[in-house]
Enzyme design. Sequence first.
Site, PDB file in Angstrom:
ATOM      1  N   LYS A 189     -90.826 -96.807 -55.432  1.00  0.00           N
ATOM      2  CA  LYS A 189     -90.790 -97.845 -56.340  1.00  0.00           C
ATOM      3  C   LYS A 189     -90.686 -99.224 -55.389  1.00  0.00           C
ATOM      4  O   LYS A 189     -89.761 -99.516 -54.749  1.00  0.00           O
ATOM      5  CB  LYS A 189     -89.755 -97.992 -57.271  1.00  0.00           C
ATOM      6  CG  LYS A 189     -90.042 -99.075 -58.525  1.00  0.00           C
ATOM      7  CD  LYS A 189     -88.810 -99.521 -59.437  1.00  0.00           C
ATOM      8  CE  LYS A 189     -88.087-100.698 -58.737  1.00  0.00           C
ATOM      9  NZ  LYS A 189     -88.935-101.905 -58.542  1.00  0.00           N
ATOM     10  N   GLY A 219     -92.726-101.833 -61.102  1.00  0.00           N
ATOM     11  CA  GLY A 219     -91.898-102.207 -62.137  1.00  0.00           C
ATOM     12  C   GLY A 219     -90.480-103.008 -62.036  1.00  0.00           C
ATOM     13  O   GLY A 219     -90.335-102.998 -60.656  1.00  0.00           O
ATOM     14  N   PHE A 220     -89.891-103.506 -62.931  1.00  0.00           N
ATOM     15  CA  PHE A 220     -88.537-104.074 -62.633  1.00  0.00           C
ATOM     16  C   PHE A 220     -87.552-102.856 -62.373  1.00  0.00           C
ATOM     17  O   PHE A 220     -87.584-101.633 -62.833  1.00  0.00           O
ATOM     18  CB  PHE A 220     -88.130-104.638 -63.834  1.00  0.00           C
ATOM     19  CG  PHE A 220     -89.137-105.849 -64.088  1.00  0.00           C
ATOM     20  CD1 PHE A 220     -89.143-106.990 -63.124  1.00  0.00           C
ATOM     21  CD2 PHE A 220     -89.931-105.823 -65.353  1.00  0.00           C
ATOM     22  CE1 PHE A 220     -90.073-107.891 -63.397  1.00  0.00           C
ATOM     23  CE2 PHE A 220     -91.000-106.970 -65.252  1.00  0.00           C
ATOM     24  CZ  PHE A 220     -90.919-107.842 -64.229  1.00  0.00           C
ATOM     25  N   GLY A 221     -86.341-103.367 -61.847  1.00  0.00           N
ATOM     26  CA  GLY A 221     -85.396-102.240 -61.395  1.00  0.00           C
ATOM     27  C   GLY A 221     -84.769-101.550 -62.763  1.00  0.00           C
ATOM     28  O   GLY A 221     -84.666-100.338 -62.610  1.00  0.00           O
ATOM     29  N   VAL A 222     -84.415-102.375 -63.753  1.00  0.00           N
ATOM     30  CA  VAL A 222     -83.837-101.756 -64.826  1.00  0.00           C
ATOM     31  C   VAL A 222     -85.060-100.971 -65.600  1.00  0.00           C
ATOM     32  O   VAL A 222     -84.249 -99.987 -66.269  1.00  0.00           O
ATOM     33  CB  VAL A 222     -83.028-103.034 -65.720  1.00  0.00           C
ATOM     34  CG1 VAL A 222     -84.268-103.903 -66.290  1.00  0.00           C
ATOM     35  CG2 VAL A 222     -82.569-102.560 -66.946  1.00  0.00           C
ATOM     36  N   GLU A 223     -85.984-101.218 -65.591  1.00  0.00           N
ATOM     37  CA  GLU A 223     -86.918-100.492 -66.327  1.00  0.00           C
ATOM     38  C   GLU A 223     -87.650 -99.388 -65.703  1.00  0.00           C
ATOM     39  O   GLU A 223     -87.939 -98.361 -66.291  1.00  0.00           O
ATOM     40  CB  GLU A 223     -88.106-101.413 -66.839  1.00  0.00           C
ATOM     41  CG  GLU A 223     -87.689-102.486 -67.720  1.00  0.00           C
ATOM     42  CD  GLU A 223     -88.846-103.378 -68.218  1.00  0.00           C
ATOM     43  OE1 GLU A 223     -88.669-104.193 -69.116  1.00  0.00           O
ATOM     44  OE2 GLU A 223     -89.808-103.656 -67.656  1.00  0.00           O
ATOM     45  N   ALA A 224     -87.855 -99.456 -64.319  1.00  0.00           N
ATOM     46  CA  ALA A 224     -88.511 -98.286 -63.524  1.00  0.00           C
ATOM     47  C   ALA A 224     -87.548 -97.582 -62.496  1.00  0.00           C
ATOM     48  O   ALA A 224     -87.513 -96.617 -62.125  1.00  0.00           O
ATOM     49  CB  ALA A 224     -89.787 -98.929 -62.913  1.00  0.00           C
ATOM     50  N   GLY A 225     -86.730 -98.686 -61.704  1.00  0.00           N
ATOM     51  CA  GLY A 225     -86.027 -98.203 -60.552  1.00  0.00           C
ATOM     52  C   GLY A 225     -84.877 -97.263 -61.208  1.00  0.00           C
ATOM     53  O   GLY A 225     -84.359 -96.258 -60.607  1.00  0.00           O
ATOM     54  N   GLU A 263     -78.894 -98.451 -47.459  1.00  0.00           N
ATOM     55  CA  GLU A 263     -78.822 -99.519 -46.681  1.00  0.00           C
ATOM     56  C   GLU A 263     -78.288-100.802 -47.455  1.00  0.00           C
ATOM     57  O   GLU A 263     -79.139-101.092 -48.201  1.00  0.00           O
ATOM     58  CB  GLU A 263     -79.800 -99.551 -45.792  1.00  0.00           C
ATOM     59  CG  GLU A 263     -79.655-100.328 -44.551  1.00  0.00           C
ATOM     60  CD  GLU A 263     -79.930-101.587 -44.430  1.00  0.00           C
ATOM     61  OE1 GLU A 263     -78.947-102.263 -44.901  1.00  0.00           O
ATOM     62  OE2 GLU A 263     -81.079-102.030 -44.414  1.00  0.00           O
ATOM     63  N   CYS A 302     -81.700-107.691 -43.299  1.00  0.00           N
ATOM     64  CA  CYS A 302     -80.410-107.057 -43.338  1.00  0.00           C
ATOM     65  C   CYS A 302     -79.530-107.285 -42.377  1.00  0.00           C
ATOM     66  O   CYS A 302     -78.288-107.429 -42.433  1.00  0.00           O
ATOM     67  CB  CYS A 302     -80.255-105.518 -43.747  1.00  0.00           C
ATOM     68  SG  CYS A 302     -81.494-105.462 -45.271  1.00  0.00           S
ATOM     69  N   GLU A 403     -73.731-112.461 -47.222  1.00  0.00           N
ATOM     70  CA  GLU A 403     -75.171-112.325 -46.742  1.00  0.00           C
ATOM     71  C   GLU A 403     -76.139-113.482 -47.652  1.00  0.00           C
ATOM     72  O   GLU A 403     -76.344-113.333 -48.742  1.00  0.00           O
ATOM     73  CB  GLU A 403     -75.801-111.042 -46.925  1.00  0.00           C
ATOM     74  CG  GLU A 403     -77.076-110.792 -46.097  1.00  0.00           C
ATOM     75  CD  GLU A 403     -77.417-109.463 -45.752  1.00  0.00           C
ATOM     76  OE1 GLU A 403     -76.641-108.541 -46.052  1.00  0.00           O
ATOM     77  OE2 GLU A 403     -78.401-109.310 -45.392  1.00  0.00           O
TER      78      GLU A 403
END
Lengths: 507, 111
Positions: A189, A219-225, A263, A302, A403
């Site tokens: 994703k 897709g979006f994190g909440v919907e696909a991730g 990470e 990072c 960060e």
Amino acid sequence: MTRYAVPGEPGSVVSYRPRYDHFIGGEYVPPAGGGYFENPSPVTGQVFTEIARGTAADVDRAVTAAEGAAAAWGRTSPAERARVLNAVADRIERNLEAVAVAETWDNGKPVRETLAADIPLAVDHFRYFAGAIRAQEGGISELDADTVAYHFHEPLGVVGQIIPWNFPILMATWKLAPALAAGNTVVLKPAEQTPASIHVLIDLIADLLPPGVLNVVNGFGVEAGKPLAQHPRIRKVAFTGETTTGRLIMQYASENIVPVTLELGGKSPNVFFADVADARDAFYDKAQEGFAMFALNQGEVCTCPSRALIQSSIYPDFMADAVARVEKIEQGHPLDTGTMIGAQASNDQLEKILSYIDIGRQEGATVLTGGERVDPGGELSGGYYVSPTIFEGHNKMRIFQEEIFGPVLAVTRFDDYADAIKIANDTLYGLGAGVWTRDGNTAYRAGREIQAGRVWTNCYHVYPAHAAFGGYKQSGIGRENHKMMLDHYQQTKNLLVSYSPNAQGFF
Amino acid sequence: MGFTEGAAELLRRLTAQYGPLMFHQSGGCCDGSSPMCYPAGEFRTGNSDVHLADLTVDGIDRPIPVWMSTAQFEYWKHTHLTIDVVPGRGSGFSLEAPEGVRFLIRSRLLT
């Protein structure tokens, strides 16, 4: 200086399609929910393509496709998997400019970096793991004259990989190359901020991979991730991002009892000992460049060396030179090969950086240069630009501890070696660090005492495939790069074999 | 802790969609240093977290708890935090991203 044409315009080396579906089972399939989202370029803020809005049904379809391909791919000989990875590398290399320009347009970073770093490194990582898998060996332990323990490497199966937006193609490659080399199949994703460039890559390499070996669900994190991280038929989850989502992914992984590699970022110290300034020579020049490395990739790294620690005895002169060096950084159109700093990747990223510049000022840190949003004018006025910023302050300030993920450096001074190590380690994170000195003993001791997964010594921001990368403390779990990464994508199978004809004697 | 009217409006919409909510303030890279909004209970808090506040928002029955890791709180505790919302895209698994907006923390020194 060359200015590349905008993707899709006359003379451009690359074009984006107006819409991208999910890549599942070797072909593009529309999203189950029928939704798409607009994808703007951070260079201009203008939408240039739309992307499938994935949901749990798409993830499930992709996992099923990956499962279907897993057995055959896992049985493929290491030589054949290496051949495929080398072919992928060759294909990307032959299309280097197109992929680099596509990456710049999706992410906002200057094309000089994508041409010289992101994409050549991606090519090399595929080649490295193509070589590493052929050189990998199992083990034979002779337990006694008639008993042998064989240790074999076996793939995990289907792995889920959630990719960050700062190096969309290179970070995808860091995860893909070892996973595919080790014989796994992948559901990947991309980040919703930079969902498009991976599809330029897929268009180039799709014919080289058996269907289902690599699947991309956008897709979006909440919907696909989230459904990917929670999926009960995923055997491992790899994630690059921040600490709260990292913890959430560990929670989901605990429900399925699968491993994770995480990470999660850092606040990397870049330590300059006084002997750096013993001469105004090539090494001094190199150290000055090392100081300015916080601006690489607009600070969206990072391991951004976002804390500079300078020994007090050289502080005034070193800083005068360093500020001058930073003020020479060329900010401009990311598709100009002379541009050194481009656009921040998204509007919310821009807003977050500005909010940190604000709190830095409130806490009493002094702005030595920069400190503001930049409007380069013309078509770039809608994009997201920040001037390279140097703050002077102390290590307890929030700009020294969090960060910012922008071109914002926090500088402080230290008195002696012990003071340097104390400040360097006074952080929640431990991903990267830099040590600059002409004294080999100081370099060695500092490198060992700083609690970070990688200590660049008299260099910075070098990312070869054959060096382990990963975090101490809250910077994460596991490593990326280096042949040891194969272990993170493999099971150990032990065959414990007796060649004795005699009973053991218990019963 | 505080929140802007824009954040309150978004929280009312998300509550209607997902039910009771919670925040956990993130650290680290990419979308880090941002408040993550989840359905209440989705993120398991524990001994390593501090319960910063309960946000009482007009039109929402249940206060919205805000959490942060204890270690991070040590570096944040001298600042007042306001949850705002800006146009944006990504956010880990935070609930608001599909709306094209992003929660953002604004800070000022506590006097």
